[in-house]
Design a protein around this motif. Sequence first.
Motif, mmCIF file in Angstrom:
data_model
loop_
_atom_site.group_PDB
_atom_site.id
_atom_site.type_symbol
_atom_site.label_atom_id
_atom_site.label_comp_id
_atom_site.label_asym_id
_atom_site.label_seq_id
_atom_site.Cartn_x
_atom_site.Cartn_y
_atom_site.Cartn_z
ATOM 1 N N GLU A 143 6.999 -8.359 -9.640
ATOM 2 C CA GLU A 143 5.678 -8.188 -9.275
ATOM 3 C C GLU A 143 6.476 -7.046 -8.058
ATOM 4 O OE1 GLU A 143 5.531 -12.085 -10.919
ATOM 5 O OE2 GLU A 143 7.712 -11.101 -9.984
ATOM 6 N N GLU A 144 7.831 -6.831 -8.225
ATOM 7 C CA GLU A 144 8.667 -5.816 -6.646
ATOM 8 C C GLU A 144 7.892 -4.559 -7.962
ATOM 9 O OE1 GLU A 144 12.632 -7.695 -5.154
ATOM 10 O OE2 GLU A 144 12.782 -6.791 -7.175
ATOM 11 N N GLN A 167 -1.604 -4.839 -4.423
ATOM 12 C CA GLN A 167 -1.437 -6.139 -3.376
ATOM 13 C C GLN A 167 -1.834 -7.358 -3.823
ATOM 14 O OE1 GLN A 167 0.935 -6.251 -0.476
ATOM 15 N NE2 GLN A 167 1.552 -3.648 -0.810
ATOM 16 N N LYS A 183 4.452 -4.229 -6.784
ATOM 17 C CA LYS A 183 4.224 -3.258 -4.866
ATOM 18 C C LYS A 183 4.662 -1.751 -5.294
ATOM 19 C CE LYS A 183 4.466 -8.087 -3.449
ATOM 20 N NZ LYS A 183 5.867 -8.808 -2.693
#
Length: 522
Positions: free
Chosen positions: A504-505, A513, A508
Amino acid sequence: MEERPQLALSSRSGTKSLFDSARNLDEKLSADNPAEAPGGKKENYNKYVVFCTLLASLNSLLLGYDIGVMSGALLYIKDYFELNSVQQEVLVGILSLATLVGGLMAGKVADAVGRRKTMATAAAIFFVAALLMALSPSYAVLMAGRVLSGLGVGFATISPVYTAELSPPGSRGSLGSSADLFVNIGVLLGYVANFALSPLPEWLGWRLMLGVGAVPSVFLACAVLVMPESPRWLVMQGRLSPAKAILLKTCAGNKMEAESRLAAIVDDPEELLEPRRRRKASNVWKQLLLPSAPVRRMLLVSLGIHFFQQASGVDALVYYSPTVFAQAGMKSRTSVLGMTIAVGVTKTLTILVATIWLDSLGRRPLLLASATGMTIALTTVAVTFRFLHVGTKVDTSGAEHASVAVVVIAMLAICGFMTSFSIGFGPTVCVLTSEVFPLTLRARAMSLSIGMNRAISGAVALTYLSLAGAITTSGAFFVYASIALASIGFVFFVVPETKGKSLEEVCKYFGWQPDDLRQEKV
């Protein structure tokens, strides 16, 4: 002691409270104990994760064996069916083109029925294809088996996605690179099978070489029965309880860490509402083919590294290594097949270096070192073949001795290329692709990237003999060296570092988003 928030996993009606508690838990864990937060540097090589990774990697073993065994079997098949160079190129290259189709299908299937069942489908296809090729009475039937095998390879490409979704951030690179390790082990086993079965009668030897590939597929089919499903795919289905149960096992029973990782996955509460309806409405292919700015950046990285991996000519050496060695001056088939084993051993041992260093040094340093080494090695191969070509025109003892030395240099340069490739571009490409895309796009983005990979691989396999005939073997390797040189700039300026970050990082980092998918549908 203050009680930590727990995740509510009961029903869809509790989605909002789950999302709020997940965010609170994620923030609290990040503040109180960074090592346990998603993307922390803690490594977790517990036996359960390693066991599942090894089982998933059996897919890659099948792919590697198919590639390796065909390179040697082709020496006998071309004589048995009296094939010309174009027919040989089609027989070799059709695997990659069929893999392109299978890979594009695999993403949709993996999202619909799960990663585990998709890998089981790959095993079944491999089994049928291996038997069909081994029993083929004609070139046409052999081609049909080869196409079917390519479809199986395409479905098998979902295994790096499965491994990435199951692995902790701190060990994802090493575990993900096991796919390429098993590809190399498979290639080596294919070379060994070629060498071991070469003394058999010509009509029987190549059939057994191809037929043995059915054996690992049986083991893979059995392995799927004990493998868990990807926890991220389960979340996408709204099945949070089984997802958390699997995460507990991957975290060696650490409930806090499992909840933290689940919190990172459950990044948007609406993703859990009526998942089947939302998956259909999301139009994933539209997201990939008409991408937003963040997805464009992801696609540039993924498609770019897959292009350079194959365009640098690795399959010219893997598929046609016996032919290349024969062109270099090796006479007997036994010595040619023995040299392919030496190359296979070199490639397999080197991949262990990348497996160890991927999570410590990172992806970018290994890719840059790999591209540099490949450029030097391919240039050396091109130069040595230029000297060999000139040497054949001079019938003197001095030229003969010089040619022997040049042959040795050429062999060392080929081993050097395989070593450089295996340090970075071999294992890192699929690891990166499985890391850079969000959950909703990951499986089909992997399919699209593998499509690029197989299209370029097929182009190399289908054109190498013709290219070498048109501009000489030396000229062909100069072309590949130029592409490898260009890959250095691509990695330096485009490819980000992803080590130690949660999936998930990484998303980003590209500017993705959680609301991006929903905004595209409005």
